[in-house]
Design an enzyme around this catalytic site. Structure first.
Site, short mmCIF file in Angstrom:
data_model
loop_
_atom_site.label_atom_id
_atom_site.label_comp_id
_atom_site.label_asym_id
_atom_site.label_seq_id
_atom_site.Cartn_x
_atom_site.Cartn_y
_atom_site.Cartn_z
N GLY B 201 -5.82 -6.67 -6.25
CA GLY B 201 -7.04 -6.56 -5.44
C GLY B 201 -6.78 -6.76 -3.96
O GLY B 201 -7.71 -7.06 -3.20
N ASN B 269 0.44 -7.81 0.30
CA ASN B 269 0.10 -7.73 1.72
C ASN B 269 -1.07 -8.65 2.07
O ASN B 269 -1.95 -8.89 1.26
CB ASN B 269 -0.28 -6.29 2.09
CG ASN B 269 -1.50 -5.81 1.31
OD1 ASN B 269 -1.39 -5.38 0.18
ND2 ASN B 269 -2.67 -5.89 1.91
N ASP B 312 1.40 -3.01 5.22
CA ASP B 312 1.22 -2.99 3.77
C ASP B 312 2.55 -3.09 3.03
O ASP B 312 2.75 -2.45 2.01
CB ASP B 312 0.47 -1.71 3.34
CG ASP B 312 -0.08 -1.81 1.92
OD1 ASP B 312 -0.10 -2.92 1.36
OD2 ASP B 312 -0.48 -0.77 1.36
N ASP B 314 3.95 -5.01 0.82
CA ASP B 314 3.88 -6.01 -0.24
C ASP B 314 5.27 -6.45 -0.69
O ASP B 314 6.16 -5.61 -0.84
CB ASP B 314 3.25 -5.43 -1.50
CG ASP B 314 1.80 -5.05 -1.34
OD1 ASP B 314 0.98 -5.62 -2.03
OD2 ASP B 314 1.53 -4.15 -0.53
#
Lengths: 281, 545
Positions: B201, B269, B312, B314
């Protein structure tokens, strides 16, 4: 608006993406209660503000798959939304796809609590990525362009239109639906500017020492398929090749020097007219 | 307690029945025996089974099976195919337990099949609400098993327990409210007597955490937020209240070291992804690996790969653990090829940075600080309103798909991508349940113009030993074997085997659709098989009879 497609300033020349703002100051109250399944009642949410709102919603909710420029993504399978849409031909069609998703694909419906007004604004934004070809008036003459295409410029030697022509370039039968006049002029003047991978050239040397060259129809991790200039189709396993090289250039000549400004305008007018629906005169 | 008793009785009955009915089974071993924690710890020495998402707790994805090897891998042929009925992409890594295979399907279903034939025993279809908030597709990557119970994450952010013999639902626990933007896609990890699991999420302004649940009841034992709250160490790395919506999702499976009693988990992220203006600071523990105490879940150490990320990147990679010789000394290391383009070797006992170098194209950092491993940023590479070209692109130099490691070659294998993308920044306010990303990206070149490859990295030098080019970008994981093989797949629908030492291509087959999962290998009746999902099909290969 008359647009002359003179040469050398391609970026400034074509400004015809015109959005017609209908200018409704208040939305009819009936729109607030539109059913979730839209029928073709048209989109009244298409002011410049609506388009901007739709754009913001798109960037936030849709760009992950469709790209920030709405040009799609090969990996996610999300289609390019800036040209002809494959699954919708009307505002209602676009609305329904956003509302209901596309079963069997990654295209999910928007959340049920997103108001219809927001979906219509998204429809307006998606529509704004294309434009009404009738709003574009070109300096060239399509009929003359057609004669050039099949005559002096010999475009048909390589390109097909409606089943007639050569195989050594993209089929142009519907080129007007996805390209702006500016794109078309650029392609004529500088074909190397943007070459789709399908039209790159591959030169492959077989273990037998024979070198074969052709359009890169498809290449993957272990194999490649080409079409040579005699339209022969070849498929190779890369490991069986001595070597191969890829030329990411176009095989099309530039027409910048061989056609006049007026002829280029005519050719662009013809290419821009190539679409499935015939535009009313 | 009542539940535990019922389980014991069913185990006894099944064991008795299994002994009598062997002759009717396509599987020689009796119906599978319960998976104890001891069996999970020793999973490498049970190579006929694939007992967890990454094969073993150290996540090497290295199998001792060697009957398929560099000499005969060219004789592989398809043994069976299982068609997933729900059309979507398959990211599943099946488990195999004593001849039974458990396959997860989109959106959050499980099917148990005979591992020899692919024919179904049972299926579990998870009941799903229609208001899911998911960023990137209806994915599920697999189950975990303990005793006779399977544990699965579901897209509506639940954790479910399923009876491995029947597919019956044993319990269903809501981990977090799905309508606030939480979801779950990764296989849980069993640690001793707990089910450890993360959350997805990161594009919805959630606050990431790692949880542990009681396998018998589904009750939560502990929760460790990977974004510290007020008064906790690291909370001051978030400006204002940005920690509340800071993302750091934990959406892939971690690893565990039984000797050190540490759980290792990657974090995603910070949110919003591409606009760091609203969350000034390093944003701990986003884009990090955290080491948790195996009993309490407390954070023992952390290493942040990308402080204050705005691209982003991650750190959602599976941590690979191994004991290797490093600079003449035996070290307990963790190997990590990050989405940000850098490869790292860390000391997993304390998080010390040992070495790190770029393994793929990257333009956002000048390099890593040689002591701390902290990236030295290139100025002016943050997303802008107008767009700025940065490498790696949003999908990263690699991503969630599992890397592999071979004990025989000592090499680390990763699917890597040399791409670039234009990054944009936008201003957005947080609204619960809505996307909270602050921008996005676009490609300006076709995917075919970029370079992708399988790269083999030496963890001692961080140098690339060999690479095998593929195209276009792959999102397949990697599995290695004692047969000297590296198995993986590609986006263009191939499944293939490389020589683990040299990277030489030994075998490939076109499966027709994108491989979006990692292979796994197992044996039934002494015969080795290798399984991969491609498109919506799970294929199993073995040597020609």
């Amino acid at each position: 608006m008359i647009i002359h497609l003179g040469r050398l300033k391609p970026n400034l020349r074509w400004l015809a993406i015109s959005i017609v703002a209908l200018g409704f100051s208040d939305y009819p109250s009936s729109l607030l209660f539109q059913s979730a399944q839209a029928e073709d009642a048209g989109n009244l949410y298409n002011t410049a503000v609506d388009i901007r709102m739709g754009n913001r919603y798109f960037e936030r909710q849709c760009s992950r798959c469709h790209g920030f420029d709405a040009k799609g993504n090969d990996e996610t399978g999300a289609p390019n939304l800036t040209g002809r849409l494959r699954r919708a031909s009307s505002d209602a069609g676009i609305f329904n796809i956003i509302r209901e998703g596309v079963p069997g694909t990654a295209m999910l419906p928007v959340a049920a609590d997103v108001p219809d007004a927001t979906v219509w604004q998204l429809v307006a934004y998606i529509n704004s990525l294309r434009y009404d070809p009738l709003s574009v008036e070109l300096a060239g003459d399509a009929e003359t362009g057609n004669r050039l295409f099949n005559g002096k410029a010999d475009c048909s030697g390589c390109h097909m239109v409606n089943g007639r022509g050569g195989r050594l370039g993209p089929d142009l039968s519907r080129i007007g639906e996805n390209k702006t006049p500016e794109d078309l002029l650029l392609s004529l003047m500088d074909p190397d500017q943007e070459v789709a991978p399908r039209w790159w050239t591959v030169r492959a040397a077989g273990a037998d020492g024979v070198i074969r060259e052709g359009f890169r129809m498809n290449e993957d991790s272990f194999s490649l398929r080409i079409m040579d200039t005699d339209s022969n189709l070849w498929s190779f396993q890369k490991r069986e090749l001595e070597n191969y090289e890829r030329l990411e250039k176009s095989t099309m000549p530039s027409y910048a020097e061989t056609l006049s400004d007026g002829e280029l305008d005519d050719l662009v007018a013809y290419l821009f007219s190539l679409r499935r629906e015939v535009l009313p005169q | 307690m009542k539940h535990a008793t019922a389980l014991l009785v069913s185990v006894f009955m099944a064991a008795t029945a299994g002994a009598q009915e062997d002759q009717f089974s396509t599987v020689i071993t009796p119906a599978f025996s319960p998976i104890t924690w001891e069996r999970l710890v020793d999973a490498r020495n049970e190579p006929n089974n694939w007992l967890m998402y990454s094969g073993t707790l150290d996540s090497q994805r290295y199998s001792l099976l060697d009957s398929i090897n560099t000499d005969n891998v060219g004789q592989l042929e398809m043994k069976w195919a299982y068609q997933i009925p729900v059309i979507d992409r398959a990211e599943t890594v099946p488990l195999v337990v004593d001849g039974i295979m458990f396959i997860t399907e989109a959106p959050s279903n499980v099917v148990a099949v005979d591992a020899r034939t692919g024919r179904e025993y049972w299926r579990y279809d998870h009941e799903m609400p229609d208001d899911l908030r998911i960023c990137c597709g209806r994915n599920n990557r697999g189950v975990a098993i303990l005793g006779e119970t399977l544990f699965m994450s579901t897209l509506d952010a639940h954790l479910v327990a399923i009876d491995a013999r029947t597919g019956n639902l044993l319990w269903d626990t809501e981990v977090a409210p799905h309508d606030s933007g939480y979801s779950k896609t990764a296989a849980p990890l069993i640690v001793k007597d707990k089910v450890v699991t993360g959350i997805a999420g990161g594009e919805f302004g959630i606050r990431g955490f790692i949880d542990a649940y009681d396998p018998a009841t589904g009750e939560r034992e502990w929760r460790t937020y990977v974004i510290p709250g007020p008064g906790e160490f690291g909370n001051d790395t978030w400006s204002d209240d940005s920690w509340k919506t800071g993302g750091a999702a934990t959406w892939i499976t971690g690893s565990y070291d039984a000797d050190l009693n540490q759980i290792y988990w990657g974090t995603g992220n910070p949110g919003p992804d591409w606009n760091g203006d609203v969350r000034l600071g390093d944003n701990l523990y986003s884009d990090s690996v955290v080491a948790l105490n195996g009993d309490s879940g407390e954070i023992v150490w952390h290493f942040q790969f990308t402080p204050h990320d705005v691209h982003d990147y991650d750190s959602i990679q599976v941590p690979i653990l191994a004991d290797i010789e490093f600079n003449g000394r035996q070290r307990q290391v963790m190997m990590w090829a990050n989405r940000n383009g850098f490869y790292y070797t860390l000391d997993r006992s304390n998080g010390e940075f040992l070495i790190g170098k770029p393994y793929a194209a990257q333009t956002w950092a000048q390099g890593l600080d040689p002591v701390t491993g902290r990236p030295i940023r290139v100025p002016g590479m943050a997303p802008t309103y107008e767009g700025i070209m940065v490498s790696p692109p949003i999908v990263g130099a690699t991503n969630w798909y599992s890397p592999g490691y071979s004990q025989d070659t000592g090499l680390f294998y990763v699917t890597s991508f040399d791409g670039e993308q234009e990054f944009f920044k936008r201003d957005e306010d947080y609204e619960e349940g809505e996307r909270f990303t602050g921008g996005g990206g676009r490609y300006t070149s076709p995917m075919d113009a970029f370079h992708s490859s399988i790269r083999a990295i030496n963890p001692e030098t961080a140098e690339i030993e060999w690479e095998f080019p593929i195209m276009p970008r792959s999102s397949a994981g990697i599995t290695t074997t004692a047969g000297g093989l590296v198995f993986t797949g590609s986006a263009d629908g191939y499944f293939f085997a490389l020589d683990a030492s040299s990277g030489e291509e030994l075998w490939n087959i076109s499966l027709g659709r994108r491989v979006h999962a990692a292979p796994m290998t197992f044996a039934v009746d002494g015969e080795q098989f290798v399984t991969i999902a491609s498109g919506n099909v799970v294929y199993t290969f073995g040597l020609r009879d």
